[in-house]
Design a protein around this motif. Structure first.
Motif, mmCIF file in Angstrom:
data_model
loop_
_atom_site.group_PDB
_atom_site.id
_atom_site.type_symbol
_atom_site.label_atom_id
_atom_site.label_comp_id
_atom_site.label_asym_id
_atom_site.label_seq_id
_atom_site.Cartn_x
_atom_site.Cartn_y
_atom_site.Cartn_z
ATOM 1 N N ALA A 148 -38.201 -20.738 -33.670
ATOM 2 C CA ALA A 148 -39.186 -21.192 -32.465
ATOM 3 C C ALA A 148 -40.296 -19.909 -32.248
ATOM 4 C CB ALA A 148 -38.389 -21.128 -31.039
ATOM 5 N N GLN A 190 -32.171 -21.890 -28.279
ATOM 6 C CA GLN A 190 -32.469 -23.301 -28.775
ATOM 7 C C GLN A 190 -31.531 -24.159 -28.857
ATOM 8 O OE1 GLN A 190 -34.309 -23.924 -32.721
ATOM 9 N NE2 GLN A 190 -36.155 -24.269 -31.820
ATOM 10 N N THR A 209 -32.995 -18.821 -32.122
ATOM 11 C CA THR A 209 -32.505 -20.344 -33.076
ATOM 12 C C THR A 209 -31.051 -19.852 -33.602
ATOM 13 O OG1 THR A 209 -34.786 -20.727 -33.508
ATOM 14 C CG2 THR A 209 -32.874 -21.617 -34.996
ATOM 15 N N GLU A 267 -39.915 -21.132 -25.948
ATOM 16 C CA GLU A 267 -40.688 -22.085 -26.819
ATOM 17 C C GLU A 267 -41.746 -23.013 -26.090
ATOM 18 O OE1 GLU A 267 -39.651 -24.911 -30.481
ATOM 19 O OE2 GLU A 267 -38.319 -24.236 -29.148
#
Length: 231
Positions: A224, A16, A146, A64
């Motif tokens: 996510a 992310q 993440t 995502e």
């Protein structure tokens, strides 16, 4: 260095907020690490943790905002979902203490340990390894990683899974029998962990079968989400 044929590309997972991807080394999984799931599988109590592995190329990336696809596997009529928090290792080591485990974590993701339950149970009855039930192609879906600094208080997070919009699994990461630090301590005593290792930390109660056409959506607070269609 030359090879007799081109080597397979490195398996990797998106991260992310950055363009660089997380290269996968090994996939470790923790068995029966929520009490209620242990009970539904016929066990109770805080048993010593045990581990099994999946090949890195069993990864199915579910970025995502997208729906990933997993083909229904061969040789089974009882494919089960197991939603899990995944820990991504950024710094390796052996004999890592639980107190120092956080410094080895790169980030976290939502994952699914998909299981050919009928084949696993058959192997258990025969006293044989059950890799065929756990380590088959496409058996390790995972969402975007993440970074740990952006994940919030992961130990207090909720974890859940829905199938076709109906909730199947829900718990809290705090309900892990062996917490994240303890998992890393036990695991690193048996294997030298490497950057790129993924640890699937166990699933809550509520595991059940899915069929072709089902859509699975899983999440952990602060991470996510993951969306997967079977078919």
């Amino acid at each position: 260095m030359s090879h007799v044929f081109p080597p397979s590309p490195t398996v990797s997972v998106p991260v992310q907020g950055i363009a660089e991807r997380f290269p996968v080394h090994r996939i470790y999984c923790v068995g029966r690490n929520y009490e209620e799931h242990a009970k539904e599988m016929g066990f109770t109590g805080r048993e010593p943790p045990f581990f099994f592995l999946k090949p890195a190329d069993t990864i199915v990336v579910a970025p995502e905002g997208q729906t990933a696809h997993m083909p229904y596997p061969s040789q089974t009529s009882n494919l089960h979902h197991e939603i899990e928090l995944v820990v991504a290792i950024g710094k390796g080591g052996s004999n890592i203490t639980a107190a120092n485990a956080a410094s080895h974590i790169y980030g976290y993701a939502v994952g699914l340990d998909m299981t050919r339950r009928d084949l696993q149970n058959d192997m258990k009855k025969q006293g044989r390894p059950w890799c065929i039930g756990k380590g088959f192609d496409h058996s390790a879906p995972i969402g975007t990683i993440t970074p740990a600094a952006a994940a919030g208080d992961i130990e207090a997070a909720n974890i859940w899974l829905t199938v076709n919009g109906q909730e199947r699994q829900r718990s809290q990461i705090s309900q892990l029998i062996w917490n994240i630090g303890e998992i890393i301590e036990h695991l690193s005593a048996a294997w030298e962990l490497q950057p790129g290792d993924l640890i699937y930390t166990g699933t809550p109660a509520g595991v059940a079968a899915v069929v072709q056409g089902d859509t699975l959506e899983g999440g952990v607070d602060g991470l996510a989400p993951l969306k997967l269609q079977i078919g």
